[in-house]
Design a protein around this motif. Structure first.
Motif, PDB file in Angstrom:
ATOM      1  N   GLY A 199       0.837  -1.186   0.000  1.00  0.00           N
ATOM      2  CA  GLY A 199       0.000   0.000   0.000  1.00  0.00           C
ATOM      3  C   GLY A 199       0.874   1.238   0.000  1.00  0.00           C
ATOM      4  O   GLY A 199       1.981   1.241   0.550  1.00  0.00           O
ATOM      5  N   ALA A 200       0.413   2.302  -0.634  1.00  0.00           N
ATOM      6  CA  ALA A 200       1.142   3.573  -0.616  1.00  0.00           C
ATOM      7  C   ALA A 200       1.000   4.217   0.764  1.00  0.00           C
ATOM      8  O   ALA A 200       0.040   3.945   1.496  1.00  0.00           O
ATOM      9  CB  ALA A 200       0.609   4.505  -1.698  1.00  0.00           C
ATOM     10  N   PRO A 201       1.944   5.075   1.150  1.00  0.00           N
ATOM     11  CA  PRO A 201       1.887   5.683   2.491  1.00  0.00           C
ATOM     12  C   PRO A 201       0.555   6.348   2.822  1.00  0.00           C
ATOM     13  O   PRO A 201       0.017   6.147   3.915  1.00  0.00           O
ATOM     14  CB  PRO A 201       3.043   6.684   2.460  1.00  0.00           C
ATOM     15  CG  PRO A 201       4.037   6.047   1.548  1.00  0.00           C
ATOM     16  CD  PRO A 201       3.213   5.405   0.464  1.00  0.00           C
ATOM     17  N   TRP A 202       0.011   7.160   1.920  1.00  0.00           N
ATOM     18  CA  TRP A 202      -1.249   7.829   2.233  1.00  0.00           C
ATOM     19  C   TRP A 202      -2.359   6.818   2.519  1.00  0.00           C
ATOM     20  O   TRP A 202      -3.101   6.939   3.498  1.00  0.00           O
ATOM     21  CB  TRP A 202      -1.690   8.759   1.098  1.00  0.00           C
ATOM     22  CG  TRP A 202      -3.106   9.223   1.272  1.00  0.00           C
ATOM     23  CD1 TRP A 202      -4.229   8.690   0.695  1.00  0.00           C
ATOM     24  CD2 TRP A 202      -3.574  10.271   2.133  1.00  0.00           C
ATOM     25  NE1 TRP A 202      -5.362   9.357   1.123  1.00  0.00           N
ATOM     26  CE2 TRP A 202      -4.984  10.321   2.013  1.00  0.00           C
ATOM     27  CE3 TRP A 202      -2.939  11.184   2.984  1.00  0.00           C
ATOM     28  CZ2 TRP A 202      -5.758  11.240   2.705  1.00  0.00           C
ATOM     29  CZ3 TRP A 202      -3.718  12.100   3.683  1.00  0.00           C
ATOM     30  CH2 TRP A 202      -5.102  12.125   3.549  1.00  0.00           C
ATOM     31  N   LEU A 238       6.353   5.459   7.234  1.00  0.00           N
ATOM     32  CA  LEU A 238       5.798   4.483   6.293  1.00  0.00           C
ATOM     33  C   LEU A 238       6.661   4.354   5.045  1.00  0.00           C
ATOM     34  O   LEU A 238       6.797   3.263   4.489  1.00  0.00           O
ATOM     35  CB  LEU A 238       4.366   4.878   5.921  1.00  0.00           C
ATOM     36  CG  LEU A 238       3.330   4.736   7.037  1.00  0.00           C
ATOM     37  CD1 LEU A 238       1.988   5.322   6.601  1.00  0.00           C
ATOM     38  CD2 LEU A 238       3.170   3.285   7.441  1.00  0.00           C
ATOM     39  N   VAL A 239       7.251   5.450   4.587  1.00  0.00           N
ATOM     40  CA  VAL A 239       8.141   5.395   3.427  1.00  0.00           C
ATOM     41  C   VAL A 239       9.266   4.394   3.658  1.00  0.00           C
ATOM     42  O   VAL A 239       9.554   3.535   2.815  1.00  0.00           O
ATOM     43  CB  VAL A 239       8.723   6.792   3.111  1.00  0.00           C
ATOM     44  CG1 VAL A 239       9.930   6.672   2.176  1.00  0.00           C
ATOM     45  CG2 VAL A 239       7.677   7.676   2.483  1.00  0.00           C
ATOM     46  N   VAL A 281       7.185   9.126  -4.493  1.00  0.00           N
ATOM     47  CA  VAL A 281       8.434   9.462  -5.181  1.00  0.00           C
ATOM     48  C   VAL A 281       9.637   8.984  -4.371  1.00  0.00           C
ATOM     49  O   VAL A 281      10.599   8.413  -4.919  1.00  0.00           O
ATOM     50  CB  VAL A 281       8.528  10.982  -5.423  1.00  0.00           C
ATOM     51  CG1 VAL A 281       9.937  11.379  -5.879  1.00  0.00           C
ATOM     52  CG2 VAL A 281       7.493  11.426  -6.455  1.00  0.00           C
ATOM     53  N   GLU A 282       9.582   9.185  -3.069  1.00  0.00           N
ATOM     54  CA  GLU A 282      10.693   8.769  -2.215  1.00  0.00           C
ATOM     55  C   GLU A 282      10.851   7.256  -2.205  1.00  0.00           C
ATOM     56  O   GLU A 282      11.967   6.732  -2.251  1.00  0.00           O
ATOM     57  CB  GLU A 282      10.482   9.297  -0.797  1.00  0.00           C
ATOM     58  CG  GLU A 282      11.719   9.182   0.080  1.00  0.00           C
ATOM     59  CD  GLU A 282      11.546   9.883   1.420  1.00  0.00           C
ATOM     60  OE1 GLU A 282      12.436   9.704   2.275  1.00  0.00           O
ATOM     61  OE2 GLU A 282      10.533  10.592   1.608  1.00  0.00           O
ATOM     62  N   VAL A 287      13.814   2.320  -3.808  1.00  0.00           N
ATOM     63  CA  VAL A 287      13.761   0.993  -4.423  1.00  0.00           C
ATOM     64  C   VAL A 287      14.614   0.942  -5.679  1.00  0.00           C
ATOM     65  O   VAL A 287      15.282  -0.061  -5.949  1.00  0.00           O
ATOM     66  CB  VAL A 287      12.299   0.614  -4.725  1.00  0.00           C
ATOM     67  CG1 VAL A 287      12.235  -0.696  -5.515  1.00  0.00           C
ATOM     68  CG2 VAL A 287      11.509   0.477  -3.425  1.00  0.00           C
ATOM     69  N   ARG A 288      14.611   2.022  -6.457  1.00  0.00           N
ATOM     70  CA  ARG A 288      15.396   2.047  -7.700  1.00  0.00           C
ATOM     71  C   ARG A 288      16.885   1.791  -7.432  1.00  0.00           C
ATOM     72  O   ARG A 288      17.582   1.170  -8.238  1.00  0.00           O
ATOM     73  CB  ARG A 288      15.252   3.399  -8.378  1.00  0.00           C
ATOM     74  CG  ARG A 288      13.941   3.576  -9.100  1.00  0.00           C
ATOM     75  CD  ARG A 288      14.005   2.985 -10.508  1.00  0.00           C
ATOM     76  NE  ARG A 288      12.768   3.304 -11.212  1.00  0.00           N
ATOM     77  CZ  ARG A 288      11.751   2.470 -11.379  1.00  0.00           C
ATOM     78  NH1 ARG A 288      11.825   1.251 -10.867  1.00  0.00           N
ATOM     79  NH2 ARG A 288      10.675   2.822 -12.044  1.00  0.00           N
TER      80      ARG A 288
END
Length: 416
Positions: A199-202, A238-239, A281-282, A287-288
């Motif tokens: 899940g995304a942070p938001w 969460l990030v 984005v962070e 991960v990249r």
């Protein structure tokens, strides 16, 4: 190490997963009397890191190649929620194991459920049976999933005091996710992509702050203004946790990761720009650095007004919901990013010829490069299994003529 060098690790496809040597090697013991497999304790696990996706198009699954906009002869296909209550075999298993937490946090059950649609329909993607809230307990947020209310967090975080409960993610507590992905990768090999998700942070924060599922999101939206420092601290935590969890899934065998910002569409675009996008984005940036070749998919329910902003997150694939016109989305996004979707799940209740026509329409509008065929949302409860089978039969019989090559982009025609 690329995928081609991992062939010997993932080559035993003739045996069922419950009898596979890898399942025994991972420490799952069979009870001959009742057929139940028992997971060993986390401290006994020896983690094997799977090679990440390679830069060679020939060695990666069709879905991975499409995500990277490489030439393919047909669009790969899978479905969100392709394992679940619409399948009779799942309902039978759920009667035996009524707790969703047990089904989604027990390795042998996760593997069995994840493979049910693979064995029935042969999709191009096999997604792990799990939940976006699964990692919460691993960084300090216990939760329950109740039959009627759904997810419940008894100590929601709405203040600086609440933030003290958080701690770095303990991946040992998620051993069943790693074990399941390794077994799935072994069983599926390179014939399909093994998909992990987060899940995304938001979206995760909406549950942590609200304490349960909501239709209004008034508490967390209010905190954006009354205690923004608390929400920023939560989202930043969460990030880090989600980024580590993604890398953990990739190293356990996931070919591709989908990020669900399911409730990002509940924010006005300018609020999403402020409270969701920077944190995605962070995550992508982190991960990249560790998994540069692993495709990342971003899906938001109700994303029609966010497409260009979604592209700016740096993901490889934008998942479109069914309310977005595929042709319009392609014009907005351009030809330098892949798309996923976006057949309306309700079409699976329609006559099969109508479903066929809609699949063909979506694929034609998406074009021959950079498209993963999917629904615009998860499979609905009550969906006829024969319609799901038809969806994948049609997908397998679609062909781009001639096959898409670099010099022929846009020239290929769809052939059924």
């Amino acid at each position: 190490m690329n995928f081609s060098s991992s062939t010997s690790v993932c080559s035993c496809y003739s045996v069922g997963w419950k009898s596979s040597s890898l399942f025994v090697q991972q420490g799952f013991l069979s009870n001959a009397q009742n057929g139940v497999f028992l997971s060993r304790k986390p401290k006994e696990i020896t983690y094997y890191k799977y090679p990440r996706v390679s830069s060679s198009a020939s060695s990666d699954p069709l879905l991975v190649r499409a995500a990277r906009r490489e030439p393919v002869n047909r669009p790969p296909a899978w479905m969100m929620r392709q394992a679940g209550r619409y399948m009779a075999v799942y309902r039978k298993l759920a009667e035996k194991y009524p707790s969703f937490r047990e089904r989604s946090e027990t390795t042998d059950l996760i593997v069995e459920i994840s493979l049910q649609p693979w064995e029935a329909f042969n999709p191009d993607g096999v997604i792990i049976f799990s939940d976006i809230l699964t990692p919460l307990a691993a960084f300090g947020i216990p939760f329950d999933i109740e039959e009627v209310r759904g997810p419940v967090i008894h100590a929601p975080i709405r203040s600086e005091e609440g933030l003290k409960a958080l701690h770095p993610i303990d991946l040992e507590k998620l051993h069943f996710v790693g074990e399941s992905l390794r077994i799935l990768r072994h069983e599926v090999g390179e014939r399909a992509a093994v998909l992990g998700f987060v899940g995304a942070p938001w979206t995760i924060a909406t549950y942590i702050v609200e304490g349960c599922t909501t239709r209004t999101y008034t508490t967390i939206k209010s905190i954006c203004h009354t205690a923004p420092h608390v929400l920023r601290a939560l989202l930043s935590h969460l990030v880090q946790a989600i980024s580590e969890y993604i890398v953990f899934q990739v190293e356990s065998g996931a070919h591709c990761i989908q990020i669900f910002d399911s409730w990002g569409g509940q924010l006005p675009p300018d609020m999403w720009e402020r409270w969701s996008k920077p944190y995605i984005v962070e995550i992508v940036s982190i991960v990249r650095k560790k998994c540069p070749k692993t495709p990342l998919v971003l899906y938001i329910n109700g994303n029609g007004g966010l497409l260009e902003r979604m592209k700016e997150t740096g993901v490889d694939v934008i998942g479109l919901d069914w309310t977005v016109d595929m042709e319009d989305a392609k014009k907005q996004l351009g030809n330098d990013i892949s798309v996923q979707g976006n057949v309306d799940p309700a079409y699976l209740f329609s006559p099969l010829p109508a479903l066929t026509d809609e699949i063909e329409r979506v694929v034609k509008c998406a074009g021959p490069r950079g498209h993963i065929l999917n629904l615009g949302h998860g499979v609905l409860v009550g969906t006829p299994e024969e319609a799901v089978a038809h969806f994948f039969d049609i997908a397998r019989n679609l062909k781009f003529d001639p096959p898409v090559e670099d010099h022929a982009l846009g020239e290929a025609k769809l052939v059924v």
